[in-house]
Enzyme design. Sequence first.
Site, PDB file in Angstrom:
ATOM      1  N   ARG A   1      16.120  39.584  34.593  1.00 16.95           N
ATOM      2  CA  ARG A   1      15.545  40.182  35.795  1.00 16.95           C
ATOM      3  C   ARG A   1      14.922  39.121  36.703  1.00 16.95           C
ATOM      4  NH1 ARG A   1      12.473  41.818  31.238  1.00 16.95           N
ATOM      5  NH2 ARG A   1      10.193  41.771  31.419  1.00 16.95           N
TER       6      ARG A   1
ATOM      7  N   HIS B   1       9.712  39.151  40.127  1.00 15.76           N
ATOM      8  CA  HIS B   1      10.952  39.928  40.222  1.00 15.76           C
ATOM      9  C   HIS B   1      10.635  41.369  40.586  1.00 15.76           C
ATOM     10  CE1 HIS B   1      10.477  42.433  36.631  1.00 15.76           C
ATOM     11  NE2 HIS B   1       9.972  41.380  36.036  1.00 15.76           N
TER      12      HIS B   1
ATOM     13  N   MET C   1       4.575  38.877  26.135  1.00 15.59           N
ATOM     14  CA  MET C   1       5.279  39.588  25.063  1.00 15.59           C
ATOM     15  C   MET C   1       4.417  40.795  24.661  1.00 15.59           C
ATOM     16  SD  MET C   1       6.153  40.334  21.858  1.00 15.59           S
ATOM     17  CE  MET C   1       7.623  40.463  20.831  1.00 15.59           C
TER      18      MET C   1
ATOM     19  N   GLU D   1      11.869  45.651  40.909  1.00 16.12           N
ATOM     20  CA  GLU D   1      11.962  46.785  39.990  1.00 16.12           C
ATOM     21  C   GLU D   1      13.066  46.573  38.951  1.00 16.12           C
ATOM     22  OE1 GLU D   1      11.807  51.224  41.326  1.00 16.12           O
ATOM     23  OE2 GLU D   1      13.906  50.713  40.921  1.00 16.12           O
TER      24      GLU D   1
ATOM     25  N   HIS E   1       7.426  36.575  36.242  1.00 11.77           N
ATOM     26  CA  HIS E   1       6.980  37.925  35.918  1.00 11.77           C
ATOM     27  C   HIS E   1       5.494  38.091  36.218  1.00 11.77           C
ATOM     28  CE1 HIS E   1      10.745  38.247  33.506  1.00 11.77           C
ATOM     29  NE2 HIS E   1      10.544  36.946  33.408  1.00 11.77           N
ATOM     30  N   GLY E   2       5.057  39.353  36.249  1.00 14.11           N
ATOM     31  CA  GLY E   2       3.658  39.651  36.563  1.00 14.11           C
ATOM     32  C   GLY E   2       2.676  38.769  35.828  1.00 14.11           C
TER      33      GLY E   2
ATOM     34  N   GLU F   1       7.871  36.948  30.722  1.00 13.50           N
ATOM     35  CA  GLU F   1       6.801  37.931  30.812  1.00 13.50           C
ATOM     36  C   GLU F   1       5.972  37.858  29.516  1.00 13.50           C
ATOM     37  OE1 GLU F   1       4.457  39.379  31.866  1.00 13.50           O
ATOM     38  OE2 GLU F   1       5.201  41.031  33.073  1.00 13.50           O
TER      39      GLU F   1
END
Lengths: 261, 330
Positions: free
Chosen positions: B133, B82, B162, B84, B255-256, B160
Site C-alpha cells: 500500500r 498512503h 505491527m 485508503e 504509514h501513519g 506500519e
Amino acid sequence: MSKKATLIFSRHGESEWNVANIFTGWVDVDLSEKGLGEAKGAGELLKAEGLKIDVAFTSYLKRAIKTCNLALEAADQLYVPTNKSWRLNERMYGGLTGLDKKETVVKHGAEQVQIWRRSFDIPPPALEKDNKYHPCHEAKYKALDPKDLPDTECLKDTIARVMPYWEEAIVPELKAGKTVFVAAHGNSIRAIVKMIEGISDDVIPGLEIPTGTPLVYELDGDLKPIASPLAVEPLKFGRYLGDAEKIKAAAEAVKNQTKVG
Amino acid sequence: MFKQVDAKVKAALTRELNTGSHAIKVLMAVPKAEQEKPRARRRLAAVVIAFSVALGIRLGIATLDVSTIESYGTHTLVLLRHGESEWNLENRFTGWVDVDVSAKGAEEAVNAGRLMHEANLSLDIAFTSYQKRAIKTLNLALEELDALWIPVTKSWKLNERMYGDLQGLNKAETTNKFGEEQVTEWRRSYAVPPPPIKEDSPYHPRLDPKYKNIPKNKLPLAESLALTIDRVLPFFRQSIAPELRKGKKVLIAAHGNSLRALVKILDNVPEDKIVGLNIPTGVPLVYRLNRQLKPVPLPGHADLISGTYLGDPDWVQGKISGVKNQAKVR
C-alpha cells in the site's frame, strides 16, 4: 563455495508508440493497456514458475519501470529491492526518434531502414540537441557525464554502455547466488543475451525477444549458463516461460512492424 | 502575518488581485528613500511574499510553491502517508498485513503526486516500506511527478506499526469485545503494545517471505508507538539522514505510525501529543531542515509540527479531522 544463480529477463510490453508505430528509443512513452496486461502476465508466469526474486534491475524509462513494478506485484514480490539505470535503457534511436516507421520506409527505402534497425554497427543519423526529443532536456539525465549522453546509437554502442552496468551491478548479485530479474528493452536485453549465448555480431541484431514473456537463465557458480532442453533456436541456454506457440507468434509480430503494404 | 485575513480585507485584496497590481501598489506606498535601503527592501520583499502567501492561502489557492519553500532551511524532506486500503474500507486493524490500496487510495496517491507537481517540487530519492500500500502509493505519486526513475529504497523499518493479535480484527468488533477504553489504549498509548500475535495466526510475519531475512529475535510480534520509533530512528539516522546531508530531496512514502515516528524524531513532539497526532492520508507533508537536520517552521505549518501540508487548507483540515472516528461503534 560458489552458488547457482537465476537470471530472468522481461522485455516490456506494448507501448503507446508501438501502437502508433513510431520509433521510440529514449522517449519516455507509457505502456498501452495491452502492455500493462503483458507486464501483469509476466508476473503471473513468474509466480506460476515459483520463482523467488531477490533483486530487480530496470531502466530509467517508465515502460520498463512499470513493467518491473507490475510484474513484481503480480508475483507478490513488490517489496524486492529494485535498481534503476539509464544503462539499461533502450537503444537511443538518434534522428529516427519520433518518426513513423512505415513513413520512414517509404521515405528512405526498406533496405536503409532495415540497416538502421538491424545493423550491428551502423547508427541512425544523430539527433540534434535542439530536437524536443533529445535527452539533454530531461531531468533524469542531468547527472550523466555529457560524453555518455548519446545523440544516436547502433547496437554495438548500446552494448558498450550496458555491459559496464552488467559487470558492476548485476554480476555481483549473480555471483552471490541470487535470483535476478531484469525488466528492460529489446536492445538492452540483446546486449546481455549476446554475451551469455555467444551470439555473433551479425546474428544478434535479428534476434527477436518476445515482449512480456520472461526469459530464464540458470547460471553455475562461474556464471556459465546451463543448457536448457526448453531453449528455442537460436538460444541454447535461455528458456521462455509460458505458451510456446504464443512465443513464436509474438516474435513474428515484432518483425512485421516495418512491413509496408 | 500568516493568520487568516478577514472578509473585508479579503474583498479589498481580491479586487487588487484581479487588477493584478496589488504587490506593485504596496511597493509604491513605501517612500522611495525607504526602498533604497537593502534591509528595508528585504523586509519589504518578505512582507509582499507573506502577504501573497496569506492571500493565496485564504483564497484557497493550492499550495506553497517550491521557491517559497526553499527560502526556508537547507534540505527538503517530504512525508506521504498512503491512502485508503482495502482493510480501511472493512475497518480492520492492519499493521503488517500486506493489504492493497483501494481504488480511492490509488486516486489519493495520484492526487498527492499532482499536488507535488503543482508545487514544482522535484525529488532525488525515495524511501518506502515493504508493504504494497505504501510502495504503490509511492509509485503512483512518482509517476504523476514524472519521477519514476529516481532511486527507491524499501525497508521493513518503515512498515506500519505491527498490531500483534489485533491484526485482522474488525475495529468495531474489537471495541465490543475489549471495550472502547482498552482499544483506545492499544491504539493510542505511547508505550503499551497490543497483545502479541498468536503463533498459529495466518497473519504471523514468519509466514511472510518478505521477512525471511529478519533474525527471529528482531521480528516484532506486537509494537507500541515507542517500539515502532525504536526501529524507525536508527534507519532514519543510517539511511535517510546521509542522503539529506548530500543535498538530496527526499520523499518518504509510509504509514501513519512510521510517519508519526519520523515527525516525533524531527520535531521532538512530546509522547502524549504524538499519539493523538493525525497525519492525513494522501497529503504531502513538506519539511525544510537546516544543516543540522532540525526542521525550520514553514508558513502555514500544522499544529505541533514544523512541516506544512500541500493542498487547499480547508481540504487539509477536513482530512486531518477525518481520521479520528474509526473506533466509534454505531
